[in-house]
Design an enzyme around this catalytic site. Structure first.
Site, PDB file in Angstrom:
ATOM      1  N   CYS A   2       0.825  -1.214   0.000  1.00  0.00           N
ATOM      2  CA  CYS A   2       0.000   0.000   0.000  1.00  0.00           C
ATOM      3  C   CYS A   2       0.859   1.263   0.000  1.00  0.00           C
ATOM      4  O   CYS A   2       1.916   1.300   0.620  1.00  0.00           O
ATOM      5  CB  CYS A   2      -0.871   0.056   1.244  1.00  0.00           C
ATOM      6  SG  CYS A   2      -1.927  -1.361   1.464  1.00  0.00           S
ATOM      7  N   ARG A  27       5.357  -0.073  -6.057  1.00  0.00           N
ATOM      8  CA  ARG A  27       5.313  -0.814  -4.796  1.00  0.00           C
ATOM      9  C   ARG A  27       4.365  -2.006  -4.874  1.00  0.00           C
ATOM     10  O   ARG A  27       4.464  -2.919  -4.055  1.00  0.00           O
ATOM     11  CB  ARG A  27       4.837   0.114  -3.665  1.00  0.00           C
ATOM     12  CG  ARG A  27       5.804   1.226  -3.345  1.00  0.00           C
ATOM     13  CD  ARG A  27       5.134   2.276  -2.477  1.00  0.00           C
ATOM     14  NE  ARG A  27       4.772   1.760  -1.174  1.00  0.00           N
ATOM     15  CZ  ARG A  27       5.532   1.813  -0.091  1.00  0.00           C
ATOM     16  NH1 ARG A  27       6.713   2.383  -0.170  1.00  0.00           N
ATOM     17  NH2 ARG A  27       5.121   1.326   1.051  1.00  0.00           N
ATOM     18  N   TRP A  75      -3.089  -2.655  -1.338  1.00  0.00           N
ATOM     19  CA  TRP A  75      -2.680  -4.033  -1.613  1.00  0.00           C
ATOM     20  C   TRP A  75      -3.504  -4.868  -0.632  1.00  0.00           C
ATOM     21  O   TRP A  75      -3.270  -4.817   0.574  1.00  0.00           O
ATOM     22  CB  TRP A  75      -1.177  -4.183  -1.356  1.00  0.00           C
ATOM     23  CG  TRP A  75      -0.595  -5.503  -1.740  1.00  0.00           C
ATOM     24  CD1 TRP A  75      -0.148  -5.885  -2.982  1.00  0.00           C
ATOM     25  CD2 TRP A  75      -0.337  -6.621  -0.875  1.00  0.00           C
ATOM     26  NE1 TRP A  75       0.350  -7.166  -2.938  1.00  0.00           N
ATOM     27  CE2 TRP A  75       0.243  -7.634  -1.659  1.00  0.00           C
ATOM     28  CE3 TRP A  75      -0.554  -6.867   0.479  1.00  0.00           C
ATOM     29  CZ2 TRP A  75       0.619  -8.872  -1.140  1.00  0.00           C
ATOM     30  CZ3 TRP A  75      -0.180  -8.097   1.005  1.00  0.00           C
ATOM     31  CH2 TRP A  75       0.398  -9.085   0.199  1.00  0.00           C
ATOM     32  N   ASN A 101      -2.056   1.987   5.940  1.00  0.00           N
ATOM     33  CA  ASN A 101      -1.193   0.854   5.562  1.00  0.00           C
ATOM     34  C   ASN A 101      -0.960   0.032   6.818  1.00  0.00           C
ATOM     35  O   ASN A 101      -0.814   0.598   7.901  1.00  0.00           O
ATOM     36  CB  ASN A 101       0.190   1.328   5.087  1.00  0.00           C
ATOM     37  CG  ASN A 101       0.120   2.050   3.762  1.00  0.00           C
ATOM     38  OD1 ASN A 101      -0.924   2.116   3.144  1.00  0.00           O
ATOM     39  ND2 ASN A 101       1.258   2.586   3.342  1.00  0.00           N
ATOM     40  N   GLY A 102      -0.846  -1.278   6.662  1.00  0.00           N
ATOM     41  CA  GLY A 102      -0.590  -2.139   7.822  1.00  0.00           C
ATOM     42  C   GLY A 102      -1.784  -3.028   8.105  1.00  0.00           C
ATOM     43  O   GLY A 102      -2.712  -3.126   7.282  1.00  0.00           O
ATOM     44  N   GLU A 490      17.408 -18.441  -6.352  1.00  0.00           N
ATOM     45  CA  GLU A 490      17.068 -17.120  -6.870  1.00  0.00           C
ATOM     46  C   GLU A 490      16.511 -17.222  -8.300  1.00  0.00           C
ATOM     47  O   GLU A 490      15.550 -16.529  -8.656  1.00  0.00           O
ATOM     48  CB  GLU A 490      18.316 -16.221  -6.828  1.00  0.00           C
ATOM     49  CG  GLU A 490      18.194 -14.844  -7.421  1.00  0.00           C
ATOM     50  CD  GLU A 490      17.176 -13.929  -6.725  1.00  0.00           C
ATOM     51  OE1 GLU A 490      16.583 -14.332  -5.719  1.00  0.00           O
ATOM     52  OE2 GLU A 490      16.954 -12.820  -7.239  1.00  0.00           O
ATOM     53  N   LYS A 494      12.904 -15.814  -9.286  1.00  0.00           N
ATOM     54  CA  LYS A 494      12.725 -14.792 -10.334  1.00  0.00           C
ATOM     55  C   LYS A 494      11.710 -15.267 -11.367  1.00  0.00           C
ATOM     56  O   LYS A 494      10.835 -14.519 -11.785  1.00  0.00           O
ATOM     57  CB  LYS A 494      14.052 -14.493 -11.066  1.00  0.00           C
ATOM     58  CG  LYS A 494      15.056 -13.681 -10.325  1.00  0.00           C
ATOM     59  CD  LYS A 494      14.803 -12.184 -10.326  1.00  0.00           C
ATOM     60  CE  LYS A 494      14.049 -11.754  -9.119  1.00  0.00           C
ATOM     61  NZ  LYS A 494      14.741 -11.623  -7.886  1.00  0.00           N
ATOM     62  N   GLU A 497       8.067 -15.369  -9.919  1.00  0.00           N
ATOM     63  CA  GLU A 497       7.377 -14.118  -9.597  1.00  0.00           C
ATOM     64  C   GLU A 497       6.988 -13.291 -10.801  1.00  0.00           C
ATOM     65  O   GLU A 497       5.963 -12.623 -10.769  1.00  0.00           O
ATOM     66  CB  GLU A 497       8.137 -13.286  -8.552  1.00  0.00           C
ATOM     67  CG  GLU A 497       9.532 -12.909  -8.894  1.00  0.00           C
ATOM     68  CD  GLU A 497      10.241 -12.175  -7.753  1.00  0.00           C
ATOM     69  OE1 GLU A 497       9.605 -11.775  -6.779  1.00  0.00           O
ATOM     70  OE2 GLU A 497      11.458 -11.998  -7.867  1.00  0.00           O
ATOM     71  N   HIS A 513      17.242 -37.027  -4.738  1.00  0.00           N
ATOM     72  CA  HIS A 513      16.482 -37.438  -3.555  1.00  0.00           C
ATOM     73  C   HIS A 513      15.028 -36.977  -3.618  1.00  0.00           C
ATOM     74  O   HIS A 513      14.424 -36.713  -2.589  1.00  0.00           O
ATOM     75  CB  HIS A 513      17.172 -36.914  -2.293  1.00  0.00           C
ATOM     76  CG  HIS A 513      18.585 -37.391  -2.192  1.00  0.00           C
ATOM     77  ND1 HIS A 513      18.915 -38.669  -1.806  1.00  0.00           N
ATOM     78  CD2 HIS A 513      19.749 -36.772  -2.485  1.00  0.00           C
ATOM     79  CE1 HIS A 513      20.233 -38.806  -1.853  1.00  0.00           C
ATOM     80  NE2 HIS A 513      20.759 -37.670  -2.259  1.00  0.00           N
ATOM     81  N   LYS A 612       6.627  -4.364  -3.938  1.00  0.00           N
ATOM     82  CA  LYS A 612       8.068  -4.089  -3.887  1.00  0.00           C
ATOM     83  C   LYS A 612       8.559  -4.028  -2.450  1.00  0.00           C
ATOM     84  O   LYS A 612       9.652  -4.477  -2.140  1.00  0.00           O
ATOM     85  CB  LYS A 612       8.351  -2.761  -4.606  1.00  0.00           C
ATOM     86  CG  LYS A 612       9.817  -2.375  -4.670  1.00  0.00           C
ATOM     87  CD  LYS A 612      10.579  -3.293  -5.601  1.00  0.00           C
ATOM     88  CE  LYS A 612      12.066  -3.040  -5.595  1.00  0.00           C
ATOM     89  NZ  LYS A 612      12.811  -4.213  -6.095  1.00  0.00           N
TER      90      LYS A 612
HETATM   91  C1  F6R Z   1      12.121 -10.836  -5.157  1.00  0.00           C
HETATM   92  C2  F6R Z   1      12.015  -9.762  -4.219  1.00  0.00           C
HETATM   93  C3  F6R Z   1      11.563 -10.064  -2.828  1.00  0.00           C
HETATM   94  C4  F6R Z   1      12.369  -9.214  -1.839  1.00  0.00           C
HETATM   95  C5  F6R Z   1      11.843  -9.399  -0.411  1.00  0.00           C
HETATM   96  C6  F6R Z   1      12.652  -8.614   0.588  1.00  0.00           C
HETATM   97  O1  F6R Z   1      12.540 -10.398  -6.399  1.00  0.00           O
HETATM   98  O2  F6R Z   1      12.270  -8.650  -4.552  1.00  0.00           O
HETATM   99  O3  F6R Z   1      11.683 -11.407  -2.529  1.00  0.00           O
HETATM  100  O4  F6R Z   1      13.702  -9.579  -1.908  1.00  0.00           O
HETATM  101  O5  F6R Z   1      10.505  -8.988  -0.351  1.00  0.00           O
HETATM  102  O6  F6R Z   1      12.657  -7.254   0.270  1.00  0.00           O
HETATM  103  P1  F6R Z   1      13.712  -6.260   0.884  1.00  0.00           P
HETATM  104  O7  F6R Z   1      15.040  -6.627   0.339  1.00  0.00           O
HETATM  105  O8  F6R Z   1      13.266  -4.912   0.459  1.00  0.00           O
HETATM  106  O9  F6R Z   1      13.662  -6.457   2.365  1.00  0.00           O
END
Ligand code: F6R
Length: 617
Positions: A2, A27, A75, A101-102, A490, A494, A497, A513, A612
């Site tokens: 949010c 975000r 959100w 927010n929250g 990772e 990637k 997502e 396994h 984000k």
């Molecule tokens: C994946 C991604 C998320 C963030 C996670 C932590 O591409 O961006 O998995 O890495 O939400 O976010 P930060 O680093 O901002 O604490």
């Protein structure tokens, strides 16, 4: 997650609010709204599910003259994505309007208490309970004094909240002020010339404010167009600490790129140069990490390091574990921040706690940091966002200086985090057993990285072709060993997502396994096979996949050693020192995920359901 925006000043508020909301779109959100109070006290409120532009088209048509208002991108947490659940929310009497927010954990109790008093609700949200509770305190005159009755009503209501909030509240009874408060969710006050803004993210100010006040947890502020008063929720006055905004750090334009994620992948050379600038000793054998705020003597006492983070940043912690244990021989543990807070693991007294967070606002990571601090541990942070809550609350740390990361999928921030962890490994290593010449070798490797990154990025056209070939496949496996195991994780994250393809990452040998059951012609495996002692072991794993008709996409620094027919597709990365190789291995998996998502027509920078900066638990 949010976004909150607010404006009070001499300009027409609606365009400022909409611009701010658009700047915070990255975000992640699912609906948007604004509420305006006109000079005559009339309220205009518009909220719609979907993009800011959907809601904004109605505002533009109406051309509102108001000079103050608040806005929000939601959100969804409590209640579906509907117009009614979108913010702002209004108290049932219509006199208080709030964005939040929250999460208010005890909202059901609040709602039933208020329902018993005749309050009504038109949404399923937790937020609507709070705005009505503010109205309750106002009407019941539980607050004394007339001058600050509005702020006092907000303060009293907040004393009953269990959970987290960043809020902005307005009222037609008080057309010259916005009341804001925070606990757990960021809230900033931007100072312009004869105008004030509030936002959950400095980018919401869109260059309109030159200075900022970061509200701390447990603080409320009454914001007027030319000043603001801050108090604690215990009614203590707080001195405003004003910081200058570095707009160069806060601005990101797309330029000639199609998506921010693509741009940020290609910015990795610069991001890494920024991460290492000024952090290498003159004799080129160790790192200079003054931001840690710890003396050499204190650092020598450290017996163990704990890393906490979430998502991609957690993968950076796993790479840190390999690097620090290898070069500094200090035992490292890695915990999901969200688990650490509640699992209460025993920690040795000489443990140093590091958190990693690109945004510096992830609530799970922030709470892990606070939990470690509460227990008396020294807490350090690696963050990208200057002035973020985690940066402010840690005892010390290292900024990444990666530049603003807009794409929801973290790319350049991740490789910068890895490089900073390598600097930490080098620094601790040189204080212990790492020799001068070994230190110099690592420094040389770090300094060679920018050119090697450029070379790796030249593989983009090839990766794009491979991506087109596999874009329709429903499942992927990612396999890597040692420090490339986190890169396999990772790679899977990637891809999931941004392209919504199911993917899993494993240590290559672990594949036998269980995950090998997934291997079939419809499930490609991306496998890292780089030179070194386990090269031949990984090659055997690739053969096992090929024998079961699984397509193999190999990322390797030794294409010349790969037998014909072993891999369906090969992505070559340059040869490098093993200390920096994870950075280079990461780039092809970022590009692969990006080009697959583009081929599938996905909204790369705003993937569904994702945010984000994750500011709810
Ligand atoms: C994946 C991604 C998320 C963030 C996670 C932590 O591409 O961006 O998995 O890495 O939400 O976010 P930060 O680093 O901002 O604490």
């Amino acid at each position: 997650m949010c976004g909150i925006i607010g404006y009070i000043g001499g300009k027409q508020a609606a365009p400022v609010l909409i611009d701010g909301l658009k700047r915070m779109e990255y975000r992640g959100y699912d609906s948007a709204g604004i509420a305006l109070i006109n000079d005559d006290g009339k309220v205009d409120l518009r909220k719609r599910k979907g993009r800011v532009s959907v809601m904004a088209s109605e505002i533009e048509a109406d051309r509102f003259p108001a000079h103050m208002g608040i806005g929000h991108t939601r959100w969804a947490t409590h209640g579906g994505v509907t117009d009614a659940n979108a913010h702002p929310h209004t108290s049932s009497c219509g006199r208080f309007i709030m964005v939040h927010n929250g999460i208010i954990e005890n909202y059901e109790n609040m709602r039933s208490f208020l329902a018993g008093k005749g309050y009504t609700f038109s949404s399923e949200t937790d937020s609507e309970a709070l705005v009505n509770l503010i109205s309750y305190h106002y009407d019941e005159r539980t607050v004394d004094g007339a001058a600050d009755r509005f702020m006092e009503s907000v303060r009293k209501a907040l004393l009953h909240v269990e959970g987290t909030y960043g809020i902005a509240v307005i009222s037609p009874l008080y057309p010259n002020e916005i009341i804001v408060a925070r606990k757990g969710s960021p809230l900033l006050i931007g100072i312009g010339n004869g105008e004030r803004l509030v936002a959950s993210d400095v980018s919401g100010f869109a260059g309109r404010a030159q200075n900022v006040i970061y509200l701390e947890d447990g603080q409320l502020a009454c914001v007027k167009k030319d000043f603001c008063d801050i108090i604690t929720n215990g009614k203590q006055e707080v001195e405003c600490v004003i910081k200058e905004i570095d707009w160069e750090l806060e601005t990101a334009e797309l330029g000639s790129y199609r998506h921010f994620m693509q741009k940020e992948i290609f910015e990795q050379r610069k991001a890494i140069e920024n991460a290492i600038r000024g952090r290498i000793s003159d004799d080129m054998s160790t790192a200079i990490l003054s931001g840690l705020n710890m003396s050499a003597n204190e650092l020598r006492q450290i017996d163990r390091i704990l890393f906490c983070a979430c998502g991609t940043a957690w993968h950076a912690c796993l790479v840190a574990e390999y690097l620090i244990e290898k070069y500094a021989r200090i035992p490292v543990e890695v915990e999901y921040a969200s688990e650490f807070r509640y699992s209460n693991p025993p920690l040795d007294k000489n443990t140093l706690v590091f958190v990693i967070s690109q945004s510096g606002e992830t609530i799970d990571t922030l709470e892990a940091l606070r939990e470690a601090k509460r227990k008396g541990f020294k807490t350090l942070a690696i963050t990208n966002v200057v002035g973020s809550t985690i940066a402010r609350e840690s005892d010390g740390g290292l900024y990444q200086y990666s530049g603003k990361e807009v794409g929801v999928a973290s790319t350049k921030a991740f490789t910068s985090q890895i490089v900073i962890c390598l600097l930490i490994a080098l620094y601790f290593g040189r204080m212990r057993d790492l020799s001068f010449s070994d230190g110099r070798e690592i420094v040389e490797a770090i300094k060679s990285l920018p050119d090697l990154i450029d070379e790796t990025l030249k593989q983009a056209p090839k990766v794009e072709q491979i991506a087109k070939k596999y874009a329709k496949y429903p499942d992927f496996l990612f396999l890597g060993r040692l420090e490339e195991y986190p890169i396999a994780l990772e790679g899977a994250l990637k891809l999931k997502e941004i392209s919504y393809i199911h993917a899993e990452g494993y240590p290559a040998a672990e594949m036998k396994h269980g995950p090998i059951a997934l291997v079939c012609p419809e499930c490609p495996t991306v496998i890292f096979a780089n030179s070194g002692e386990i090269f031949h072991k990984v090659i055997s794993n690739a053969k096992e996949i090929g024998a079961r008709n699984g397509p193999v996409i190999m990322i390797t620094d030794s294409p010349e050693s790969i037998d014909e027919g072993l891999a369906d597709d090969i992505i070559a990365i340059p040869k490098s020192h093993s200390s920096v190789r994870t950075v280079l291995s990461t780039i092809p998996i970022q590009m692969l995920a990006y080009y697959i998502a583009v081929a599938r027509g996905c909204d790369v920078d705003k993937p569904r359901n994702l945010a984000k900066s994750v500011t709810v638990e």
